[in-house]
Design an enzyme around this catalytic site. Structure first.
Site, mmCIF file in Angstrom:
data_model
loop_
_atom_site.group_PDB
_atom_site.id
_atom_site.type_symbol
_atom_site.label_atom_id
_atom_site.label_comp_id
_atom_site.label_asym_id
_atom_site.label_seq_id
_atom_site.Cartn_x
_atom_site.Cartn_y
_atom_site.Cartn_z
ATOM 1 N N HIS A 141 44.513 43.573 45.386
ATOM 2 C CA HIS A 141 45.221 42.369 44.981
ATOM 3 C C HIS A 141 46.694 42.557 45.324
ATOM 4 C CE1 HIS A 141 41.835 41.463 41.902
ATOM 5 N NE2 HIS A 141 41.590 40.875 43.062
ATOM 6 N N GLU A 190 49.956 43.362 43.052
ATOM 7 C CA GLU A 190 49.899 44.496 42.125
ATOM 8 C C GLU A 190 50.566 45.717 42.759
ATOM 9 O OE1 GLU A 190 45.729 44.670 41.138
ATOM 10 O OE2 GLU A 190 45.740 42.606 40.388
ATOM 11 N N ARG A 224 48.018 36.898 45.524
ATOM 12 C CA ARG A 224 46.959 37.804 45.059
ATOM 13 C C ARG A 224 45.909 38.095 46.130
ATOM 14 N NH1 ARG A 224 43.705 38.796 40.181
ATOM 15 N NH2 ARG A 224 41.482 38.505 40.567
ATOM 16 N N HIS A 251 44.409 48.983 40.241
ATOM 17 C CA HIS A 251 44.894 47.622 40.004
ATOM 18 C C HIS A 251 46.039 47.653 38.992
ATOM 19 C CE1 HIS A 251 41.399 45.129 41.562
ATOM 20 N NE2 HIS A 251 40.869 46.344 41.580
ATOM 21 N N GLU A 308 43.169 49.702 35.627
ATOM 22 C CA GLU A 308 44.261 48.748 35.485
ATOM 23 C C GLU A 308 45.482 49.540 35.005
ATOM 24 O OE1 GLU A 308 44.386 45.707 36.349
ATOM 25 O OE2 GLU A 308 42.371 44.842 36.286
#
Length: 324
Positions: A88, A91, A146, A214, A286
């Site tokens: 993405h 990020e 994104r 991410h 994440e």
């Protein structure tokens, strides 16, 4: 010519970051443009030609090379580990962290016992930026972009590459509307970036570990995303991820959520595709933070973020090697 120019543009060196962890962590402490990331990878090859080699896993929709490095300190390594970031585009902390993983594996392999042990077991491939077209677009045009940069034919652009894999494609947590940020694509595995990743990992020598980085949310996720049914390896997934969680916390005192599966919230995840392809320890992290800065995490946090996740990857890989 392109690679030489990128190498020349890259930072001349990385600094040593002194953190609460106390070890000699090496860190590129700024967000880089893609050519400069490639330049740092080239520096690693030039500094460690017998250990690091450049790889191109494939090309993007717009024809850009997807660059990475393989770090293999010994011919006796019997397994493979793969880490990527930037699926993405917005990020940015994910490519920065992945790049610092590569830097520390190459630069500290002779000075740190845990790194040396990992590289005796694994050949490690690191691809800092998977969605290169999108990442370049965030550095030139729209910082919050994104998706990939596919032309969808209706005036919209891009596919969510982490909803595009042929794993119960587009059933959950994804959209069939091309302008949506979670657009799953015109068909499963439509995105060259996703296809290249899966093909490259499947061709590795005994791939055992895959991590997809991410941001944001401070979570450690294990298969499956598409269903609440537990895979056969759930106990090992969670135990290995717990080792990672503890190592992350021990580094800087930052607590992520305890490891868990998404349990049926999303389909088309690369993590799930890798697990179904035989990569036992497939997961998604994440990174920082929990929303205070979100996708705009300050560069001042790159080193601490990279350090804690690097230590987490070492702890996770050690468990995986003992429980293949």
């Amino acid at each position: 010519q392109h690679a030489a120019a990128a190498a020349a543009a890259a930072p001349a060196a990385w600094r040593t970051a002194v953190t609460a962890g106390g070890d000699d962590f090496r860190c590129v402490d700024q967000y880089l443009k893609y050519d400069d990331i490639v330049g740092v990878l080239q520096q690693l090859v030039e500094r460690h030609p017998n250990v690091v080699r450049r790889v191109v896993i494939g090309k993007t929709y717009d024809g850009r090379d997807i660059h990475g490095v393989e770090i293999n300190a010994t011919a006796s390594a019997t397994r493979s580990m793969y880490v990527d970031g930037g699926i993405h585009a917005r990020e940015w902390i994910a490519p920065a962290t992945a790049l610092n993983v590569a830097v520390n594996l190459a630069e500290r392999r002779n000075d740190d016992a845990a790194i040396g042990e990992l590289l005796r077991t694994y050949a490690v491939t690191v691809v800092p930026v998977l969605n290169v077209d999108g990442y370049v677009y965030t550095t030139t045009t729209n910082r919050m972009w994104r998706k990939t940069r596919r032309r969808n034919g209706d005036g919209s652009y891009g596919v969510d590459a982490n909803r595009n894999c042929d794993v119960h494609w587009c059933e959950r947590g994804a959209s069939r509307t091309p302008s949506s940020e979670t657009y799953c694509g015109p068909y499963a595995d439509s995105e060259s970036e996703v296809v290249a990743t899966q093909a490259y990992v499947r061709a590795l020598r005994a791939p055992l570990v895959y991590w997809n980085l991410h941001s944001y949310g401070q979570e450690i996720l294990v298969p499956y995303a598409w269903t609440s049914t537990a895979p056969a390896d759930r106990a090992d997934h969670l135990e290995a991820a717990e080792r990672m969680w503890q190592a992350v916390k021990d580094t800087n005192g930052v607590a992520y959520d305890r490891p868990r599966p998404p349990n049926g919230r999303y389909s088309g995840f690369v993590m799930d595709a890798m697990y179904d392809a035989g990569v036992k320890y497939s997961g998604l992290v994440e990174l920082r933070d929990r929303g205070a800065h979100g996708f705009l995490l300050p560069a001042s946090q790159i080193c601490a973020q990279s350090h804690e996740v690097f230590n987490g990857l070492l702890a996770h890989a050690a468990y995986a090697a003992e429980h293949p």
